[in-house]
Write a protein that holds these residues in place. Structure first.
Motif, PDB file in Angstrom:
ATOM      1  N   GLN A  80       0.833  -1.200   0.000  1.00 37.31           N
ATOM      2  CA  GLN A  80       0.000   0.000   0.000  1.00 37.31           C
ATOM      3  C   GLN A  80       0.868   1.251   0.000  1.00 37.31           C
ATOM      4  O   GLN A  80       0.595   2.200  -0.728  1.00 37.31           O
ATOM      5  N   ALA A  81       1.930   1.257   0.818  1.00 39.40           N
ATOM      6  CA  ALA A  81       2.829   2.405   0.869  1.00 39.40           C
ATOM      7  C   ALA A  81       3.508   2.612  -0.481  1.00 39.40           C
ATOM      8  O   ALA A  81       3.666   3.753  -0.948  1.00 39.40           O
ATOM      9  N   TYR A  82       3.910   1.540  -1.133  1.00 34.59           N
ATOM     10  CA  TYR A  82       4.559   1.631  -2.443  1.00 34.59           C
ATOM     11  C   TYR A  82       3.591   2.182  -3.480  1.00 34.59           C
ATOM     12  O   TYR A  82       3.948   3.040  -4.295  1.00 34.59           O
ATOM     13  N   GLU A  83       2.346   1.733  -3.467  1.00 32.88           N
ATOM     14  CA  GLU A  83       1.343   2.242  -4.398  1.00 32.88           C
ATOM     15  C   GLU A  83       1.097   3.729  -4.177  1.00 32.88           C
ATOM     16  O   GLU A  83       0.949   4.486  -5.141  1.00 32.88           O
ATOM     17  N   GLU A  84       1.080   4.164  -2.917  1.00 36.07           N
ATOM     18  CA  GLU A  84       0.889   5.586  -2.619  1.00 36.07           C
ATOM     19  C   GLU A  84       2.060   6.413  -3.138  1.00 36.07           C
ATOM     20  O   GLU A  84       1.870   7.520  -3.661  1.00 36.07           O
ATOM     21  N   GLN A  85       3.276   5.897  -3.006  1.00 39.92           N
ATOM     22  CA  GLN A  85       4.441   6.607  -3.535  1.00 39.92           C
ATOM     23  C   GLN A  85       4.357   6.739  -5.049  1.00 39.92           C
ATOM     24  O   GLN A  85       4.659   7.801  -5.605  1.00 39.92           O
ATOM     25  N   ILE A  86       3.919   5.692  -5.711  1.00 45.63           N
ATOM     26  CA  ILE A  86       3.791   5.740  -7.169  1.00 45.63           C
ATOM     27  C   ILE A  86       2.733   6.762  -7.573  1.00 45.63           C
ATOM     28  O   ILE A  86       2.938   7.550  -8.506  1.00 45.63           O
ATOM     29  N   LYS A  87       1.596   6.774  -6.875  1.00 44.91           N
ATOM     30  CA  LYS A  87       0.539   7.743  -7.183  1.00 44.91           C
ATOM     31  C   LYS A  87       1.024   9.165  -6.968  1.00 44.91           C
ATOM     32  O   LYS A  87       0.761  10.053  -7.782  1.00 44.91           O
ATOM     33  N   ARG A  93       4.113  10.292  -7.074  1.00 42.63           N
ATOM     34  CA  ARG A  93       5.085  10.637  -8.111  1.00 42.63           C
ATOM     35  C   ARG A  93       4.370  10.952  -9.422  1.00 42.63           C
ATOM     36  O   ARG A  93       4.708  11.920 -10.118  1.00 42.63           O
ATOM     37  N   THR A  94       3.356  10.168  -9.775  1.00 39.43           N
ATOM     38  CA  THR A  94       2.611  10.390 -11.011  1.00 39.43           C
ATOM     39  C   THR A  94       1.897  11.737 -10.978  1.00 39.43           C
ATOM     40  O   THR A  94       1.922  12.488 -11.958  1.00 39.43           O
ATOM     41  N   GLU A  95       1.280  12.069  -9.848  1.00 41.27           N
ATOM     42  CA  GLU A  95       0.597  13.357  -9.720  1.00 41.27           C
ATOM     43  C   GLU A  95       1.586  14.513  -9.822  1.00 41.27           C
ATOM     44  O   GLU A  95       1.299  15.533 -10.462  1.00 41.27           O
ATOM     45  N   ARG A  96       2.764  14.373  -9.198  1.00 44.93           N
ATOM     46  CA  ARG A  96       3.790  15.417  -9.288  1.00 44.93           C
ATOM     47  C   ARG A  96       4.230  15.627 -10.728  1.00 44.93           C
ATOM     48  O   ARG A  96       4.339  16.761 -11.198  1.00 44.93           O
ATOM     49  N   GLU A  97       4.465  14.542 -11.444  1.00 43.92           N
ATOM     50  CA  GLU A  97       4.900  14.649 -12.836  1.00 43.92           C
ATOM     51  C   GLU A  97       3.822  15.289 -13.699  1.00 43.92           C
ATOM     52  O   GLU A  97       4.115  16.135 -14.552  1.00 43.92           O
ATOM     53  N   GLU A  98       2.570  14.906 -13.491  1.00 41.04           N
ATOM     54  CA  GLU A  98       1.478  15.471 -14.284  1.00 41.04           C
ATOM     55  C   GLU A  98       1.328  16.957 -14.017  1.00 41.04           C
ATOM     56  O   GLU A  98       1.132  17.748 -14.942  1.00 41.04           O
ATOM     57  N   SER A  99       1.411  17.369 -12.762  1.00 39.40           N
ATOM     58  CA  SER A  99       1.269  18.786 -12.456  1.00 39.40           C
ATOM     59  C   SER A  99       2.459  19.581 -12.985  1.00 39.40           C
ATOM     60  O   SER A  99       2.310  20.722 -13.413  1.00 39.40           O
TER      61      SER A  99
END
Length: 56
Positions: A30-37, A39-45
């Motif tokens: 769960q922690a790994y999935e949250e980190q991926i999410k 990172r993805t949100e940071r890149e998109e923004s």
């Protein structure tokens, strides 16, 4: 002419190694999935504020 021996022949391909599997606890997953999410949100923004790329 000069004879070319086996010195310059191509080496046979290696067999691919199988991947290792690691048991991960549900909390770590769960922690790994949250980190991926995050990172993805940071890149998109970040990419949202960049000008569009021009095709070559």
């Amino acid at each position: 002419m000069v004879e070319i021996g086996s010195k310059f022949t191509k080496q046979p391909r290696r067999k691919a190694d199988k991947g290792k599997r690691v048991a991960v606890s549900p909390e770590a997953r769960q922690a790994y999935e949250e980190q991926i999410k995050a990172r993805t949100e940071r890149e998109e923004s970040y990419l949202r504020h960049l000008p569009p790329r021009e095709p070559k």
